[in-house]
Design an enzyme around this catalytic site. Structure first.
Site, PDB file in Angstrom:
ATOM      1  N   SER A 181      60.021 130.150  36.807  1.00 43.34           N
ATOM      2  CA  SER A 181      60.234 130.586  38.193  1.00 43.34           C
ATOM      3  C   SER A 181      59.025 131.330  38.779  1.00 43.34           C
ATOM      4  O   SER A 181      59.184 132.297  39.518  1.00 43.34           O
ATOM      5  CB  SER A 181      61.504 131.459  38.294  1.00 43.34           C
ATOM      6  OG  SER A 181      62.651 130.692  37.976  1.00 43.34           O
ATOM      7  N   GLU A 206      62.976 121.658  27.938  1.00 41.56           N
ATOM      8  CA  GLU A 206      63.837 120.562  28.406  1.00 41.56           C
ATOM      9  C   GLU A 206      63.817 119.401  27.413  1.00 41.56           C
ATOM     10  O   GLU A 206      64.827 118.723  27.219  1.00 41.56           O
ATOM     11  CB  GLU A 206      63.395 120.122  29.812  1.00 41.56           C
ATOM     12  CG  GLU A 206      63.796 121.175  30.846  1.00 41.56           C
ATOM     13  CD  GLU A 206      62.911 121.238  32.072  1.00 41.56           C
ATOM     14  OE1 GLU A 206      62.089 120.330  32.273  1.00 41.56           O
ATOM     15  OE2 GLU A 206      63.042 122.218  32.826  1.00 41.56           O
ATOM     16  N   GLY A 225      63.526 127.535  36.267  1.00 37.74           N
ATOM     17  CA  GLY A 225      64.290 126.902  37.342  1.00 37.74           C
ATOM     18  C   GLY A 225      65.453 127.726  37.849  1.00 37.74           C
ATOM     19  O   GLY A 225      66.312 127.197  38.564  1.00 37.74           O
ATOM     20  N   HIS A 260      58.260 121.285  25.501  1.00 40.30           N
ATOM     21  CA  HIS A 260      58.936 121.950  26.616  1.00 40.30           C
ATOM     22  C   HIS A 260      60.425 122.117  26.266  1.00 40.30           C
ATOM     23  O   HIS A 260      61.017 121.247  25.614  1.00 40.30           O
ATOM     24  CB  HIS A 260      58.776 121.120  27.888  1.00 40.30           C
ATOM     25  CG  HIS A 260      59.185 121.870  29.111  1.00 40.30           C
ATOM     26  ND1 HIS A 260      60.500 122.034  29.457  1.00 40.30           N
ATOM     27  CD2 HIS A 260      58.463 122.539  30.034  1.00 40.30           C
ATOM     28  CE1 HIS A 260      60.572 122.764  30.572  1.00 40.30           C
ATOM     29  NE2 HIS A 260      59.343 123.085  30.934  1.00 40.30           N
ATOM     30  N   ASN A 274      53.624 121.622  36.322  1.00 41.68           N
ATOM     31  CA  ASN A 274      54.398 120.634  35.570  1.00 41.68           C
ATOM     32  C   ASN A 274      55.399 120.030  36.548  1.00 41.68           C
ATOM     33  O   ASN A 274      56.379 120.681  36.906  1.00 41.68           O
ATOM     34  CB  ASN A 274      55.112 121.321  34.391  1.00 41.68           C
ATOM     35  CG  ASN A 274      56.040 120.365  33.656  1.00 41.68           C
ATOM     36  OD1 ASN A 274      55.966 119.154  33.847  1.00 41.68           O
ATOM     37  ND2 ASN A 274      56.915 120.906  32.821  1.00 41.68           N
ATOM     38  N   TRP A 275      55.119 118.813  36.958  1.00 41.18           N
ATOM     39  CA  TRP A 275      55.956 118.194  37.996  1.00 41.18           C
ATOM     40  C   TRP A 275      57.278 117.677  37.455  1.00 41.18           C
ATOM     41  O   TRP A 275      58.121 117.220  38.211  1.00 41.18           O
ATOM     42  CB  TRP A 275      55.187 117.044  38.660  1.00 41.18           C
ATOM     43  CG  TRP A 275      54.133 117.505  39.624  1.00 41.18           C
ATOM     44  CD1 TRP A 275      53.793 118.807  39.929  1.00 41.18           C
ATOM     45  CD2 TRP A 275      53.294 116.674  40.433  1.00 41.18           C
ATOM     46  NE1 TRP A 275      52.794 118.820  40.855  1.00 41.18           N
ATOM     47  CE2 TRP A 275      52.460 117.530  41.192  1.00 41.18           C
ATOM     48  CE3 TRP A 275      53.145 115.294  40.587  1.00 41.18           C
ATOM     49  CZ2 TRP A 275      51.510 117.034  42.095  1.00 41.18           C
ATOM     50  CZ3 TRP A 275      52.201 114.813  41.481  1.00 41.18           C
ATOM     51  CH2 TRP A 275      51.399 115.680  42.232  1.00 41.18           C
ATOM     52  N   LYS A 276      57.445 117.680  36.142  1.00 40.99           N
ATOM     53  CA  LYS A 276      58.679 117.170  35.527  1.00 40.99           C
ATOM     54  C   LYS A 276      58.947 115.756  36.077  1.00 40.99           C
ATOM     55  O   LYS A 276      57.995 114.990  36.222  1.00 40.99           O
ATOM     56  CB  LYS A 276      59.827 118.155  35.758  1.00 40.99           C
ATOM     57  CG  LYS A 276      59.416 119.576  35.300  1.00 40.99           C
ATOM     58  CD  LYS A 276      60.510 120.564  35.221  1.00 40.99           C
ATOM     59  CE  LYS A 276      59.942 121.911  34.751  1.00 40.99           C
ATOM     60  NZ  LYS A 276      60.935 122.922  34.530  1.00 40.99           N
ATOM     61  N   GLY A 286      56.658 124.998  37.405  1.00 36.99           N
ATOM     62  CA  GLY A 286      57.485 123.825  37.656  1.00 36.99           C
ATOM     63  C   GLY A 286      57.685 123.615  39.144  1.00 36.99           C
ATOM     64  O   GLY A 286      56.803 123.137  39.852  1.00 36.99           O
ATOM     65  N   GLY A 287      58.834 124.029  39.644  1.00 36.15           N
ATOM     66  CA  GLY A 287      59.232 123.766  41.031  1.00 36.15           C
ATOM     67  C   GLY A 287      58.175 124.117  42.068  1.00 36.15           C
ATOM     68  O   GLY A 287      57.921 123.340  43.001  1.00 36.15           O
ATOM     69  N   GLU A 336      57.564 130.475  27.861  1.00 32.26           N
ATOM     70  CA  GLU A 336      58.542 130.156  28.890  1.00 32.26           C
ATOM     71  C   GLU A 336      59.931 130.580  28.430  1.00 32.26           C
ATOM     72  O   GLU A 336      60.613 129.815  27.723  1.00 32.26           O
ATOM     73  CB  GLU A 336      58.553 128.651  29.155  1.00 32.26           C
ATOM     74  CG  GLU A 336      57.253 128.105  29.685  1.00 32.26           C
ATOM     75  CD  GLU A 336      57.463 126.885  30.581  1.00 32.26           C
ATOM     76  OE1 GLU A 336      56.849 126.863  31.637  1.00 32.26           O
ATOM     77  OE2 GLU A 336      58.256 126.004  30.225  1.00 32.26           O
TER      78      GLU A 336
HETATM   79  O1  LIG Z   1      57.063 123.824  32.870  1.00 34.03           O
HETATM   80  C1  LIG Z   1      57.432 124.595  33.752  1.00 34.03           C
HETATM   81  C2  LIG Z   1      58.559 125.462  33.560  1.00 34.03           C
HETATM   82  O2  LIG Z   1      59.641 124.798  33.010  1.00 34.03           O
HETATM   83  C3  LIG Z   1      58.889 126.332  34.712  1.00 34.03           C
HETATM   84  O3  LIG Z   1      59.646 125.671  35.695  1.00 34.03           O
HETATM   85  P1  LIG Z   1      60.001 126.471  37.036  1.00 34.03           P
HETATM   86  O4  LIG Z   1      58.691 127.016  37.555  1.00 34.03           O
HETATM   87  O5  LIG Z   1      60.587 125.452  37.948  1.00 34.03           O
HETATM   88  O6  LIG Z   1      60.921 127.571  36.645  1.00 34.03           O
END
Ligand SMILES: O=C[C@H](O)COP(=O)(O)O
Length: 241
Positions: free
Chosen positions: A204, A98, A171, A96, A9-11, A225-226, A165
């Protein structure tokens, strides 16, 4: 046995040029990835057409990060399921944390998005999870049970991925201990009468942790994510042992 789904998920990261830069090394690194692993990139709307053109015939599936429940209309800033499927999108992240936290997403709007996505042939990735405060108060299961109950009314469980999650792990570098993630995911499956759908862990996830996470029997993949922004690191995650 549920399908294994490894999704990035590149956000709100990566321009079109950066997306193209990512693809070459990533595609090289997944040449030997076992066929039974579904690889998904959930990218910003502006990158969808880039992937659609570049990945024609590739095993990599394209995912979006939101979808509206109406077919069209005066909904500034939203996108319809048909606009996504036209670009070859197969998956969409819904609910999500967020979006729940910053954009007023509720279990009711999550439910409407899930149903619209499925009606258009998309596979939604429904995100659920508790805050640190809820976990400390012993309310993890109550909270997730409510998210599932309200979110899944009328939703087809045979075309759905769920991502567990924990919000405190997103994050933060504070990954949920893999056995604990396995326990919660097993509990989620029990709430769904043992339905054999993919249930991912997210929060994470890093290349150095992936082998232990994927060794857990209840965990059918990860939502990253990251660490999905780096082609070599994300390929290592896809190529878990
Ligand atoms: O959608 C992905 C999640 O929000 C995880 O993000 P993260 O891997 O940066 O903690």
């Amino acid at each position: 046995m549920a399908k294994t789904v490894i999704a990035g998920n590149w956000k709100m990261y990566k321009t079109q040029a950066e997306t193209l830069e990512f693809l070459k090394p990533f595609v090289e690194q997944i040449a030997e990835t076992p066929d039974d692993r579904e690889i998904v990139l959930c990218v910003p709307f502006t990158d969808l057409s880039v992937l659609s053109n570049a990945l024609h015939g590739s095993r990599i599936r394209i995912g979006a990060q939101n979808v509206h429940w109406e077919a069209n209309g005066a909904y500034t800033g939203e996108i319809s399921a048909e606009m996504l499927t036209e670009l070859g999108v197969r998956y969409v992240v819904v609910g999500h944390s967020e979006r729940r936290q910053y954009f007023g997403e509720t279990d009711e709007t999550v439910n409407r998005r899930l149903k619209a996505a499925q009606a258009a042939g998309l596979t939604p990735i429904l995100c659920v999870g508790e805050t640190k405060q809820q976990r400390d108060a012993g309310e993890t299961q109550t909270h997730i049970a409510q998210q599932l109950k309200a979110g899944l009314v009328g939703v087809n469980l045979s075309n759905l991925v769920i991502a567990y999650e924990p919000i405190w792990a997103i994050g933060t570098g504070d990954t949920c201990e893999s056995k604990e993630a396995n326990r919660v995911i097993g509990w989620i499956r029990d709430q769904l009468n043992g339905e054999d759908l993919p249930i991912q862990y997210g929060g994470s996830v890093k290349p150095e942790l992936i082998d232990e996470i994927m060794a857990q029997p209840e965990i059918n993949g990860v939502l990253v994510g990251g660490a999905s922004l780096d082609p070599i690191g994300f390929a290592r995650i896809v190529n878990y042992q």
